[in-house]
Write an enzyme that holds these catalytic residues in place. Structure first.
Site, PDB file in Angstrom:
ATOM      1  N   ARG A  24      60.546   0.472 103.875  1.00  0.00           N
ATOM      2  CA  ARG A  24      59.615  -0.516 104.538  1.00  0.00           C
ATOM      3  C   ARG A  24      59.711  -1.959 104.097  1.00  0.00           C
ATOM      4  O   ARG A  24      59.266  -2.868 104.657  1.00  0.00           O
ATOM      5  CB  ARG A  24      58.188   0.086 104.503  1.00  0.00           C
ATOM      6  N   ASP A  48      42.013 -20.614  93.586  1.00  0.00           N
ATOM      7  CA  ASP A  48      43.472 -20.419  93.897  1.00  0.00           C
ATOM      8  C   ASP A  48      43.946 -21.675  94.831  1.00  0.00           C
ATOM      9  O   ASP A  48      43.332 -22.181  95.512  1.00  0.00           O
ATOM     10  CB  ASP A  48      43.497 -19.391  94.939  1.00  0.00           C
ATOM     11  N   ASN A  49      45.290 -22.063  94.223  1.00  0.00           N
ATOM     12  CA  ASN A  49      45.980 -23.268  95.015  1.00  0.00           C
ATOM     13  C   ASN A  49      47.206 -22.479  95.825  1.00  0.00           C
ATOM     14  O   ASN A  49      47.908 -21.744  95.033  1.00  0.00           O
ATOM     15  CB  ASN A  49      46.116 -24.251  94.317  1.00  0.00           C
ATOM     16  N   HIS A  62      51.532 -32.061  85.461  1.00  0.00           N
ATOM     17  CA  HIS A  62      50.293 -32.576  85.421  1.00  0.00           C
ATOM     18  C   HIS A  62      49.442 -31.543  84.490  1.00  0.00           C
ATOM     19  O   HIS A  62      50.063 -30.908  84.146  1.00  0.00           O
ATOM     20  CB  HIS A  62      49.806 -32.279  87.135  1.00  0.00           C
ATOM     21  N   LYS A  72      46.554 -21.823  84.049  1.00  0.00           N
ATOM     22  CA  LYS A  72      47.024 -21.303  85.568  1.00  0.00           C
ATOM     23  C   LYS A  72      47.817 -19.981  85.369  1.00  0.00           C
ATOM     24  O   LYS A  72      48.532 -19.844  84.330  1.00  0.00           O
ATOM     25  CB  LYS A  72      47.992 -22.457  85.693  1.00  0.00           C
ATOM     26  N   HIS A 119      52.263 -29.371  83.345  1.00  0.00           N
ATOM     27  CA  HIS A 119      52.728 -28.198  83.936  1.00  0.00           C
ATOM     28  C   HIS A 119      53.648 -28.900  85.275  1.00  0.00           C
ATOM     29  O   HIS A 119      52.962 -29.957  86.013  1.00  0.00           O
ATOM     30  CB  HIS A 119      51.835 -27.372  84.578  1.00  0.00           C
ATOM     31  N   TYR A 131      48.999 -20.509  92.848  1.00  0.00           N
ATOM     32  CA  TYR A 131      48.734 -20.489  91.405  1.00  0.00           C
ATOM     33  C   TYR A 131      47.177 -20.434  91.415  1.00  0.00           C
ATOM     34  O   TYR A 131      46.180 -20.677  92.266  1.00  0.00           O
ATOM     35  CB  TYR A 131      48.944 -21.715  90.681  1.00  0.00           C
ATOM     36  N   LYS A 166      52.929 -41.283  92.573  1.00  0.00           N
ATOM     37  CA  LYS A 166      51.865 -40.660  91.308  1.00  0.00           C
ATOM     38  C   LYS A 166      52.813 -40.322  90.080  1.00  0.00           C
ATOM     39  O   LYS A 166      52.888 -40.629  89.002  1.00  0.00           O
ATOM     40  CB  LYS A 166      50.752 -39.929  91.619  1.00  0.00           C
ATOM     41  N   ASP A 167      53.703 -39.295  90.512  1.00  0.00           N
ATOM     42  CA  ASP A 167      54.428 -38.601  89.499  1.00  0.00           C
ATOM     43  C   ASP A 167      55.468 -39.725  88.914  1.00  0.00           C
ATOM     44  O   ASP A 167      56.097 -39.324  87.942  1.00  0.00           O
ATOM     45  CB  ASP A 167      55.046 -37.579  90.059  1.00  0.00           C
TER      46      ASP A 167
END
Length: 184
Positions: A24, A48-49, A62, A72, A119, A131, A166-167
């Site tokens: 299955r 939770d994200n 980050h 996390k 991270h 996460y 931003k990064d």
């Protein structure tokens, strides 16, 4: 029971849950509190994200400063990513060291990242990334390390990465050490 192994950086755990496959499909427990309490981790998860990223995206590196630092628990629901953490704990013997692992939806592996780490991840196949966080996100506590920091020299395994503005503006690790007084 899941197979839990500690990485070369103290506190970072890779988790391989037991997967039950049959005609299955499959079933596995993606989270069990006792996995963590048996490893001395007793904080709870309060947020939770989930994100979707296309192949070639790099997100990170980050972190959240106290009092909003976050542990996390990360995994990939669909696709494959290279997950990267950098130890920013001021008094850690592995301060400034990075660790990476391939998170693959077919392997169902997870990575536990304690607070005090930057991270990020690169997307090797279009991915849905999920996460759990031990603390709420707080914009004023947000920080980061430049994704292509020459000292860290992380191989993200992507060419011409797709990045947020931003990064591209975070400080290098050396700049972060000066600005933060040596770490988190």
């Amino acid at each position: 029971m899941a197979l839990i192994s500690e990485s070369v950086i103290s506190g970072v755990l890779e988790i391989h849950p037991k997967v039950f496959d049959d005609s299955r499909g499959y079933f596995f427990e993606s989270y069990r509190e006792d996995w963590f309490t048996s490893n001395g981790i007793t904080h709870g998860w309060i947020q939770d994200n989930q994100s979707f990223s296309q192949k070639g995206t790099v997100r990170g590196l980050h972190f959240q400063r106290e009092p909003f630092a976050q542990a996390k628990l990360v995994r990939v629901i669909q696709g494959v990513v290279k997950d990267v953490v950098v130890d920013l704990r001021k008094d850690s013997s592995t301060f400034g060291k990075s660790y990476s692992v391939i998170l693959d939806c077919k392997k169902h592996n997870l990575l536990y990242v304690p607070g005090g780490f930057a991270h990020g991840f690169s997307v090797l196949e279009d991915a849905i990334f999920a996460y759990k966080c031990s603390n709420f996100y707080n914009r004023e506590s947000e920080g980061g390390i430049l994704w292509n920091d020459p000292v860290l020299n992380i191989d993200w395994e992507v060419e011409n990465p797709i990045l947020s503005e931003k990064d591209q503006l975070w400080p290098t690790l050396e700049e972060f050490k000066t600005q933060s007084g040596g770490g988190l």
